[in-house]
Design an enzyme around this catalytic site. Structure first.
Site, PDB file in Angstrom:
ATOM      1  N   GLU A  45       0.844  -1.195   0.000  1.00 14.68           N
ATOM      2  CA  GLU A  45       0.000   0.000   0.000  1.00 14.68           C
ATOM      3  C   GLU A  45       0.880   1.246   0.000  1.00 14.68           C
ATOM      4  O   GLU A  45       1.835   1.324   0.759  1.00 14.68           O
ATOM      5  CB  GLU A  45      -0.893  -0.010   1.253  1.00 14.68           C
ATOM      6  CG  GLU A  45      -1.583   1.304   1.538  1.00 14.68           C
ATOM      7  CD  GLU A  45      -2.107   1.408   2.967  1.00 14.68           C
ATOM      8  OE1 GLU A  45      -2.265   2.535   3.454  1.00 14.68           O
ATOM      9  OE2 GLU A  45      -2.353   0.360   3.607  1.00 14.68           O
ATOM     10  N   THR A  75      -4.486   5.825   2.759  1.00 15.48           N
ATOM     11  CA  THR A  75      -4.924   7.123   3.285  1.00 15.48           C
ATOM     12  C   THR A  75      -5.844   7.813   2.280  1.00 15.48           C
ATOM     13  O   THR A  75      -5.706   9.003   2.001  1.00 15.48           O
ATOM     14  CB  THR A  75      -3.724   8.021   3.668  1.00 15.48           C
ATOM     15  OG1 THR A  75      -2.731   7.216   4.323  1.00 15.48           O
ATOM     16  CG2 THR A  75      -4.142   9.113   4.638  1.00 15.48           C
ATOM     17  N   LYS A 135      -9.933  -2.840   8.019  1.00 14.57           N
ATOM     18  CA  LYS A 135      -8.664  -2.444   8.634  1.00 14.57           C
ATOM     19  C   LYS A 135      -8.949  -1.959  10.060  1.00 14.57           C
ATOM     20  O   LYS A 135      -9.794  -1.089  10.254  1.00 14.57           O
ATOM     21  CB  LYS A 135      -8.048  -1.319   7.795  1.00 14.57           C
ATOM     22  CG  LYS A 135      -6.977  -0.489   8.483  1.00 14.57           C
ATOM     23  CD  LYS A 135      -6.520   0.606   7.533  1.00 14.57           C
ATOM     24  CE  LYS A 135      -5.764   1.700   8.276  1.00 14.57           C
ATOM     25  NZ  LYS A 135      -5.213   2.699   7.345  1.00 14.57           N
TER      26      LYS A 135
END
Length: 201
Positions: A45, A75, A135
């Protein structure tokens, strides 16, 4: 519209680790991604907070494709981030929190979303949306007991532990029922690499 992110099962494969390459620039990100891939970490990521991050994502997406792997954008907190992620070649998106608008936009763009949660309310809302991969953030703050508690009411949800994770505590979280642990700077620490490799063995 019901979203679905069950494809994360295939993305992560059998690897219990994910790499997060935050703010490392293009060259360093590529070097760290190569380290991760060589270790056997299939999911990488790249948080997209600056234009340089987006360029790093683009370069890594191409490098990953050459290995038959995929890279995601992290993000992701706006619809603009979703657009940038798609254009840069991201295969999935990761967010620090649960924003149904971003989840749906990402899904519509062909990128499964991995939103962040830290409460039962958020887990329930995400599950209602059709998501079975979430997550948990910040994992080091919610602690291992949180995962045991969530497994009762939400047995079908797979958790990725993110935030404060490294070789010293990853194993403990995996034992607590976490499916994947996301590590970042640990990949740059030669002392931690053997321990991370052991988790992947």
């Amino acid at each position: 519209m019901t979203t679905d992110n069950s494809s994360f099962a295939e993305l992560f494969g059998e690897a219990p680790l994910m790499a997060i390459l935050r703010g490392m620039g293009v060259e360093r990100s590529l070097a760290m991604a190569t380290t991760a891939w060589d270790l056997g970490i299939t999911a990488v990521e790249v948080p997209v907070q600056t234009p340089t991050d987006v360029e790093a994502l683009r370069v890594l997406a191409e490098a990953a494709a050459a290995r038959g792997l995929k890279v995601g954008a992290g993000t992701v907190v706006s619809l603009e981030h979703v657009r940038q992620a798609k254009e840069a070649g991201a295969a999935f998106t990761v967010s620090p929190g649960f924003d149904v608008e971003i989840v749906r936009a990402s899904h519509a763009a062909g990128m499964p979303a991995l939103p962040g949660v830290s409460t039962a309310t958020e887990v329930q809302a995400a599950a209602k949306e059709g998501l079975n991969w979430l997550k948990a953030f910040p994992a080091s703050i919610v602690g291992t007991g949180w995962f045991s508690a969530m497994r009762g009411p939400f047995p079908g949800v797979n958790f990725v532990a993110t935030g404060g994770m490294d070789a010293s505590n990853a194993g403990t979280f995996l034992e607590a029922g976490v499916r994947v642990v996301a590590v970042g700077s640990a990949l740059e620490d030669p002392a931690q690499l053997p321990a991370l490799a052991k988790l992947l063995a």
